[in-house]
Write a protein that holds these residues in place. Structure first.
Motif, PDB file in Angstrom:
ATOM      1  N   ILE A   1       0.851  -1.194   0.000  1.00  0.00           N
ATOM      2  CA  ILE A   1       0.000   0.000   0.000  1.00  0.00           C
ATOM      3  C   ILE A   1       0.889   1.248   0.000  1.00  0.00           C
ATOM      4  O   ILE A   1       2.050   1.187   0.389  1.00  0.00           O
ATOM      5  N   THR A   2       0.328   2.351  -0.467  1.00  0.00           N
ATOM      6  CA  THR A   2       1.077   3.607  -0.414  1.00  0.00           C
ATOM      7  C   THR A   2       0.509   4.432   0.730  1.00  0.00           C
ATOM      8  O   THR A   2      -0.582   4.158   1.245  1.00  0.00           O
ATOM      9  N   GLU A   3       1.247   5.454   1.110  1.00  0.00           N
ATOM     10  CA  GLU A   3       0.795   6.215   2.264  1.00  0.00           C
ATOM     11  C   GLU A   3      -0.505   6.968   2.011  1.00  0.00           C
ATOM     12  O   GLU A   3      -1.173   7.353   2.961  1.00  0.00           O
TER      13      GLU A   3
ATOM     14  N   LEU B   1       4.936  -0.950   2.879  1.00  0.00           N
ATOM     15  CA  LEU B   1       4.721   0.452   2.536  1.00  0.00           C
ATOM     16  C   LEU B   1       5.507   0.733   1.259  1.00  0.00           C
ATOM     17  O   LEU B   1       6.738   0.683   1.250  1.00  0.00           O
ATOM     18  N   ASP B   2       4.752   0.979   0.173  1.00  0.00           N
ATOM     19  CA  ASP B   2       5.320   1.112  -1.175  1.00  0.00           C
ATOM     20  C   ASP B   2       5.757   2.556  -1.425  1.00  0.00           C
ATOM     21  O   ASP B   2       5.260   3.476  -0.777  1.00  0.00           O
ATOM     22  N   ASP B   3       6.642   2.738  -2.387  1.00  0.00           N
ATOM     23  CA  ASP B   3       7.073   4.080  -2.821  1.00  0.00           C
ATOM     24  C   ASP B   3       7.554   4.922  -1.649  1.00  0.00           C
ATOM     25  O   ASP B   3       7.291   6.132  -1.587  1.00  0.00           O
ATOM     26  N   PHE B   4       8.258   4.287  -0.720  1.00  0.00           N
ATOM     27  CA  PHE B   4       8.634   5.007   0.494  1.00  0.00           C
ATOM     28  C   PHE B   4       9.511   6.212   0.184  1.00  0.00           C
ATOM     29  O   PHE B   4      10.466   6.120  -0.575  1.00  0.00           O
TER      30      PHE B   4
HETATM   31 CA    CA Z   1       3.373   2.206  -6.273  1.00  0.00          CA
END
Ligand code: CA
Ligand code: C2E
Ligand code: CA
Ligand code: CA
Length: 273
Positions: free
Chosen positions: A144-146, A172-175
């Motif tokens: 999931i993204t923030e 947590l994706d695209d951190f």
């Molecule tokens: Ca993404």
């Protein structure tokens, strides 16, 4: 100056119209793409930074459009998200991912869109899917993204805890790309952090990038999370990340996203030598 301003706005407006028209067309085409079997899940390997062993795969959606050919998820996911079509599409992705587990070793990571995550049927549907397929939820990681946490933080944390309780792991994706990544780490115990590709690609370019990446790795590791770097394209990036203590690597250097059948052909070919 006045006339050129007017020209610009005409060009701008016709550009906008083209864009809107394209979106409308994609939205219309999306509506029967699922029934028509135009989607496919590709898998991209994630490898252990220390041993180079494959730990699992990220599932990445592909749309084989009858006229346009392959349409990128970067183009159609936002359209599906805006129109609500992401709900049935996201269910299809999860169902497929569960089926693919039989054919691979390790885990599969599945991207969950914010709308899908917030949908009241998300948890019940997932429970039903587990019951129907009998897969081990521990082999599925939900990315999931923030942005999932921004709107209704309290409910999001409840849903995350439920998912954790069911046995899924949460990444947590695209951190680092959002506004307050650090505060989210504090509010929810993610299993995994995925360092966004933009940081990895800057490693050789921007002077600050190595410091930022090292700091994300030590912060996440200190909080007991697994650290994965995405978008690894060069051996220099891989060596830096491994040395900095990053747990797993993902990117074209390690393998492109592919249909599962291609992955299996590679394995058979390797065994045949
Ligand atoms: Ca993404
Ligand atoms: P993401 O979750 O950040 O996924 C990683 C993207 O980076 C993928 O693009 C992948 O193909 C690409 N990539 C991997 N390694 C490299 C590399 O070394 N260099 C470069 N330049 N790119 C690399 P893709 O497959 O086009 O997907 C784009 C985005 O679409 C994903 O970004 C994700 O946000 C979304 N997406 C894809 N599949 C799904 C899905 O099933 N559900 C949802 N909700 N979103 C999806
Ligand atoms: Ca992802
Ligand atoms: Ca990314």
């Amino acid at each position: 100056a006045k006339s050129s301003g007017r020209n610009c706005s005409v060009i701008f407006r016709s550009g906008m119209n083209d864009m809107l028209e394209r979106r409308r067309q994609l939205e219309a085409d999306l509506s029967d793409a699922l029934e028509q079997g135009q989607f496919e899940l590709f898998l991209q390997p994630r490898v252990d930074a220390a041993t180079a062993a494959i730990s699992g795969y990220e599932a990445l959606l592909r749309w084989h459009h009858p006229e346009r050919g392959m349409v990128s998820p970067a183009d159609f996911i936002p359209v599906a998200e805006a129109s609500g079509q992401i709900i049935p599409l996201g269910e299809w992705v999860l169902e497929q991912a569960c089926r693919l587990l039989d054919r691979i070793d390790g885990h599969i990571s599945v991207n969950v869109s914010p709308l899908q995550f917030r949908h009241p049927e998300f948890l019940p549907k997932l429970r039903a899917l587990l019951a129907r397929t009998g897969v081990q939820p521990g082999r599925i990681e939900l990315e999931i993204t923030e942005s999932v946490l921004i709107d209704d933080d309290q409910r999001a944390v409840l849903v995350l805890n439920e998912l954790k309780g069911l046995g899924f792991s949460i990444a947590l994706d695209d951190f680092g790309t959002g506004y307050s990544s650090l505060s989210y780490l504090n509010r929810y115990p993610f299993d995994t952090i995925k360092i966004d590709r933009s940081f990895v690609n800057n490693l050789g370019q921007a002077e600050n990038a190595p410091v930022i990446v090292r700091t994300i790795i030590s912060l996440g590791t200190g909080l007991g999370m697994k650290i994965v770097a995405e978008g690894v394209e060069t051996i220099e990036e891989a060596l830096f990340l491994a040395q900095a203590g990053c747990d797993e690597l993902q990117g074209y250097l390690l393998g492109r996203p592919k249909p599962v059948a291609d992955l299996q052909r590679e394995v058979s070919a390797a065994l045949a030598v």
